[in-house]
Design a protein around this motif. Sequence first.
Motif, PDB file in Angstrom:
ATOM      1  N   GLN A  47       0.848  -1.178   0.000  1.00 51.37           N
ATOM      2  CA  GLN A  47       0.000   0.000   0.000  1.00 51.37           C
ATOM      3  C   GLN A  47       0.889   1.236   0.000  1.00 51.37           C
ATOM      4  O   GLN A  47       1.725   1.400   0.873  1.00 51.37           O
ATOM      5  CB  GLN A  47      -0.886   0.006   1.254  1.00 51.37           C
ATOM      6  N   ALA A  50       0.195   7.878   1.870  1.00 49.41           N
ATOM      7  CA  ALA A  50      -0.795   8.893   1.502  1.00 49.41           C
ATOM      8  C   ALA A  50      -0.170   9.932   0.582  1.00 49.41           C
ATOM      9  O   ALA A  50       1.004  10.297   0.738  1.00 49.41           O
ATOM     10  CB  ALA A  50      -1.346   9.559   2.756  1.00 49.41           C
ATOM     11  N   GLU A 126      -8.958  12.267  -9.561  1.00 49.36           N
ATOM     12  CA  GLU A 126      -9.358  11.053 -10.261  1.00 49.36           C
ATOM     13  C   GLU A 126      -9.893  11.384 -11.652  1.00 49.36           C
ATOM     14  O   GLU A 126     -10.789  12.208 -11.796  1.00 49.36           O
ATOM     15  CB  GLU A 126     -10.413  10.305  -9.453  1.00 49.36           C
ATOM     16  N   ARG A 129     -12.253   5.695 -13.458  1.00 50.00           N
ATOM     17  CA  ARG A 129     -12.341   4.495 -12.621  1.00 50.00           C
ATOM     18  C   ARG A 129     -13.053   3.434 -13.449  1.00 50.00           C
ATOM     19  O   ARG A 129     -14.194   3.622 -13.874  1.00 50.00           O
ATOM     20  CB  ARG A 129     -13.106   4.780 -11.328  1.00 50.00           C
ATOM     21  N   GLU A 134     -17.013   1.882  -6.197  1.00 52.92           N
ATOM     22  CA  GLU A 134     -16.968   3.277  -5.786  1.00 52.92           C
ATOM     23  C   GLU A 134     -16.472   3.377  -4.349  1.00 52.92           C
ATOM     24  O   GLU A 134     -16.460   2.401  -3.605  1.00 52.92           O
ATOM     25  CB  GLU A 134     -18.362   3.905  -5.898  1.00 52.92           C
ATOM     26  N   GLY A 135     -16.059   4.587  -3.963  1.00 51.86           N
ATOM     27  CA  GLY A 135     -15.609   4.814  -2.597  1.00 51.86           C
ATOM     28  C   GLY A 135     -14.136   4.518  -2.404  1.00 51.86           C
ATOM     29  O   GLY A 135     -13.382   4.313  -3.364  1.00 51.86           O
ATOM     30  N   GLU A 136     -13.721   4.516  -1.148  1.00 53.20           N
ATOM     31  CA  GLU A 136     -12.315   4.287  -0.808  1.00 53.20           C
ATOM     32  C   GLU A 136     -11.926   2.839  -1.071  1.00 53.20           C
ATOM     33  O   GLU A 136     -12.690   1.909  -0.768  1.00 53.20           O
ATOM     34  CB  GLU A 136     -12.079   4.624   0.665  1.00 53.20           C
ATOM     35  N   ASP A 138      -8.220   0.087  -1.218  1.00 53.62           N
ATOM     36  CA  ASP A 138      -6.819  -0.032  -0.822  1.00 53.62           C
ATOM     37  C   ASP A 138      -6.176  -1.157  -1.624  1.00 53.62           C
ATOM     38  O   ASP A 138      -6.763  -1.680  -2.581  1.00 53.62           O
ATOM     39  CB  ASP A 138      -6.683  -0.249   0.685  1.00 53.62           C
ATOM     40  N   THR A 141      -8.196  -4.393  -2.330  1.00 49.93           N
ATOM     41  CA  THR A 141      -9.510  -4.338  -2.976  1.00 49.93           C
ATOM     42  C   THR A 141      -9.472  -5.057  -4.323  1.00 49.93           C
ATOM     43  O   THR A 141      -8.663  -4.720  -5.183  1.00 49.93           O
ATOM     44  CB  THR A 141      -9.947  -2.884  -3.193  1.00 49.93           C
TER      45      THR A 141
END
Length: 195
Positions: A47, A50, A126, A129, A134-136, A138, A141
Amino acid sequence: HRELGQAREAAAVHAEIIGDIHALPAGRHFLCHPADQGWRFLEAGKQPAAGWQTADFDDGGWQAGSGHFGYGDGDEDIELPFGTNPDAKPMSYYFRTTFELGEPVVDAVLNLIRDDGAIVYLNGQELLRSNLPEGEIDATTPASGTVNEYESFVLRQSIDPNLFVAGINVIAAEVHQSSPASSDLSFQLAITVAD
């Protein structure tokens, strides 16, 4: 309905394709060339910290390469590492590159090959996609599904010219597998602009 949605996306993309990602419509040229552009990519399965999509991020510790990234198809310029267990491959890979602009850009288009899912960012915003929830998300995923026969199709999307900046611009992308046992992965990206 996931399969239906994927089929519709693929059909729309297929209608726009002339050849591969190197085949440009008349009157366009590369701003970010798929073969010549130098990319930084993060070791599999990690990962990123940030802000990895932004210009201030230090990617000096990432690996370097250019061209078509992936594994499993035999046409890759850079074969991405995936470990020793073919049923437990990393779910994601992360990429960054920069290019410099001295004047405003109009009519820019993002061209993307991804297998299975991807998100692309320009200067931290962004852009696209595809085949991801959708959404957060990592590094763990999974993509929303496999792309199978659509994996070599080029997705094309117009870019808001206001997202470019004078000077250094950053393109970042994350590519996700649908399963850790997936047999292949592909990533290739270009930006084209009108002559």
